[in-house]
Design a protein around this motif. Sequence first.
Motif, PDB file in Angstrom:
ATOM      1  N   LEU A   1      46.696  51.985  43.356  1.00 45.88           N
ATOM      2  CA  LEU A   1      45.954  51.246  44.375  1.00 45.88           C
ATOM      3  C   LEU A   1      44.926  50.476  44.024  1.00 45.88           C
ATOM      4  CD1 LEU A   1      45.441  54.453  46.863  1.00 45.88           C
ATOM      5  CD2 LEU A   1      47.264  52.752  46.862  1.00 45.88           C
ATOM      6  N   GLY A   2      44.673  49.362  44.876  1.00 43.86           N
ATOM      7  CA  GLY A   2      43.482  48.516  44.512  1.00 43.86           C
ATOM      8  C   GLY A   2      43.961  47.465  43.444  1.00 43.86           C
ATOM      9  N   ASP A   3      43.443  47.141  42.348  1.00 49.34           N
ATOM     10  CA  ASP A   3      43.875  46.073  41.273  1.00 49.34           C
ATOM     11  C   ASP A   3      44.216  46.907  40.184  1.00 49.34           C
ATOM     12  OD1 ASP A   3      44.014  44.187  39.645  1.00 49.34           O
ATOM     13  OD2 ASP A   3      42.124  43.310  39.818  1.00 49.34           O
ATOM     14  N   PRO A   4      45.624  46.804  39.913  1.00 48.14           N
ATOM     15  CA  PRO A   4      46.146  47.520  38.735  1.00 48.14           C
ATOM     16  C   PRO A   4      45.842  46.876  37.509  1.00 48.14           C
ATOM     17  CG  PRO A   4      47.799  46.195  39.854  1.00 48.14           C
ATOM     18  CD  PRO A   4      46.825  46.376  40.724  1.00 48.14           C
ATOM     19  N   HIS A   5      45.306  45.542  37.510  1.00 45.45           N
ATOM     20  CA  HIS A   5      44.953  44.799  36.275  1.00 45.45           C
ATOM     21  C   HIS A   5      43.555  44.788  36.161  1.00 45.45           C
ATOM     22  CE1 HIS A   5      49.201  43.356  36.470  1.00 45.45           C
ATOM     23  NE2 HIS A   5      49.100  43.187  37.560  1.00 45.45           N
ATOM     24  N   SER A   6      42.869  45.621  36.641  1.00 45.67           N
ATOM     25  CA  SER A   6      41.346  45.892  36.635  1.00 45.67           C
ATOM     26  C   SER A   6      40.875  46.248  34.952  1.00 45.67           C
ATOM     27  CB  SER A   6      40.815  46.841  37.741  1.00 45.67           C
ATOM     28  OG  SER A   6      39.338  46.807  37.559  1.00 45.67           O
ATOM     29  N   LEU A   7      39.719  45.856  34.722  1.00 48.30           N
ATOM     30  CA  LEU A   7      39.085  46.554  33.501  1.00 48.30           C
ATOM     31  C   LEU A   7      38.791  47.915  33.806  1.00 48.30           C
ATOM     32  CD1 LEU A   7      36.330  43.408  32.611  1.00 48.30           C
ATOM     33  CD2 LEU A   7      38.518  44.227  31.435  1.00 48.30           C
ATOM     34  N   LEU A   8      38.720  48.665  34.848  1.00 46.89           N
ATOM     35  CA  LEU A   8      38.341  49.821  35.252  1.00 46.89           C
ATOM     36  C   LEU A   8      39.684  50.378  36.000  1.00 46.89           C
ATOM     37  CD1 LEU A   8      37.013  52.547  35.342  1.00 46.89           C
ATOM     38  CD2 LEU A   8      35.565  51.642  37.190  1.00 46.89           C
ATOM     39  N   VAL A   9      40.535  51.207  35.463  1.00 44.62           N
ATOM     40  CA  VAL A   9      41.505  51.954  36.242  1.00 44.62           C
ATOM     41  C   VAL A   9      41.333  53.398  35.721  1.00 44.62           C
ATOM     42  CG1 VAL A   9      44.108  52.132  36.270  1.00 44.62           C
ATOM     43  CG2 VAL A   9      43.005  49.788  36.030  1.00 44.62           C
ATOM     44  N   PHE A  10      41.390  53.993  36.811  1.00 44.77           N
ATOM     45  CA  PHE A  10      41.196  55.532  36.417  1.00 44.77           C
ATOM     46  C   PHE A  10      42.160  56.448  37.412  1.00 44.77           C
ATOM     47  CE2 PHE A  10      37.725  54.602  39.307  1.00 44.77           C
ATOM     48  CZ  PHE A  10      37.591  55.801  40.192  1.00 44.77           C
ATOM     49  N   ASP A  11      42.138  57.915  37.127  1.00 40.51           N
ATOM     50  CA  ASP A  11      42.891  58.724  37.953  1.00 40.51           C
ATOM     51  C   ASP A  11      41.721  59.287  38.994  1.00 40.51           C
ATOM     52  OD1 ASP A  11      43.867  60.944  39.222  1.00 40.51           O
ATOM     53  OD2 ASP A  11      44.521  61.989  37.432  1.00 40.51           O
ATOM     54  N   PRO A  12      41.908  59.156  40.275  1.00 42.53           N
ATOM     55  CA  PRO A  12      40.802  59.555  41.090  1.00 42.53           C
ATOM     56  C   PRO A  12      41.028  60.929  41.341  1.00 42.53           C
ATOM     57  CG  PRO A  12      42.483  58.585  42.398  1.00 42.53           C
ATOM     58  CD  PRO A  12      42.853  58.307  41.077  1.00 42.53           C
ATOM     59  N   GLU A  13      42.022  61.737  41.120  1.00 46.23           N
ATOM     60  CA  GLU A  13      42.177  62.988  41.257  1.00 46.23           C
ATOM     61  C   GLU A  13      42.181  63.731  42.643  1.00 46.23           C
ATOM     62  OE1 GLU A  13      39.724  65.592  37.984  1.00 46.23           O
ATOM     63  OE2 GLU A  13      39.101  63.496  37.623  1.00 46.23           O
ATOM     64  N   TRP A  14      42.856  62.799  43.409  1.00 49.08           N
ATOM     65  CA  TRP A  14      42.967  63.224  44.550  1.00 49.08           C
ATOM     66  C   TRP A  14      44.063  64.370  44.958  1.00 49.08           C
ATOM     67  CZ3 TRP A  14      43.648  57.532  47.308  1.00 49.08           C
ATOM     68  CH2 TRP A  14      42.381  57.100  47.173  1.00 49.08           C
ATOM     69  N   THR A  15      43.764  65.378  45.987  1.00 51.53           N
ATOM     70  CA  THR A  15      44.399  66.083  46.465  1.00 51.53           C
ATOM     71  C   THR A  15      44.735  65.771  47.786  1.00 51.53           C
ATOM     72  OG1 THR A  15      43.611  68.188  45.354  1.00 51.53           O
ATOM     73  CG2 THR A  15      44.844  68.564  47.293  1.00 51.53           C
TER      74      THR A  15
END
Length: 362
Positions: A174-188
């Motif tokens: 989601l959001g910007d896959p090419h961002s300098l910041l991409v992380f796992d939000p650890e959503w349930t």
Amino acid sequence: MLAELFVADAGAPRDRSPLTRQLIEDAAADLRRGGVTTQIMAGSARDRDGTMPGLRFAGAVHRLVLEGRAPRLAKHYPSVGGQPDLETLWDDALPALNEHADLLRQWISATTVQTNEPARSAPLYGGLLVAAQEAAKAAGRTVPFCVRLLEVGASGGLNLRPHHIGYRLEDRVLGDPHSLLVFDPEWTGRPPADLDHRLRVVGRAGCDLTPVDVSTEDGRLHLSSFVWGDQVSRLNRLRDALDLAATDPVKVERSAGPEWLAKQLARAERDVLTVVWHSVVWQYVSPADRAMGRAVLADAAAKATPTTPLALLVFESRRSDDAEEGYRFELLLKLWPAGLSLNLGYGSGHGAPFTWQVTPWE
């Protein structure tokens, strides 16, 4: 009293940061016996609940390590390549505490806890999708509203660019896959929104009583120091967020929340959803400013229309129904004039992990 506040603050890291917890507990014991921590905390003798003196102490000590001023202590900090030994931690801290007592006192007296954790952008992103789509439904629109984001207590403003971050799920980013910041939000679970709709942010602003200038090395060090020293993944995420901020600057205004919010809400933009946002800030706000902020928001809410809607989105600590859990951080949404009030879910104070679980906000 100060030692008791330290003990309470040691509960914040709990098992998530054994290094920070041990340092604060050792400092509390040192306070009781009148050791060097008493000298370091001399300007904080009248601290009250919510000022987090133990976490401010731990942040100042971590800054010594990050700046290379405490080489013997650094061997305990994974943030600089060390490995904690909790049994010898305090003995190795004492030389640095004694050498830099005046500097530590200066840092601790002049600051509040400033985490500005960028992972809070993940629940914010999901909450903004929900708000933009629900406001559109209430207005009879088929396309979600664009968003103007106003953050109270924005610190360095790292959460004012949620649409420029990538949130890695199992099946998509989601959001910007090419961002300098991409992380796992650890959503349930998932936000109760159509995730295929793009979040459109057309305006951003923030305020803070003591804003952090993340364009400077001092500002970067300041925020880094409040990341617990044995949580390297959090520190790496913060550094990526700081790099992103350098490419997409947003100024955070030095101002109290109620006055700033009144100025921002004095104008409404047609066909734009204005979202007031704050996270892990409420505990630091005085009762007077809380009341003033509520009054400002109520006045603006009374003037909201289907074409100039207003939302309040907050991620703050609330007492859980589970007595053993105590407090937990919940994502709460109010929408005007739709009259919608939702509790969207709960999670770690750092924003991840997060569980989406929609119930009424009572």
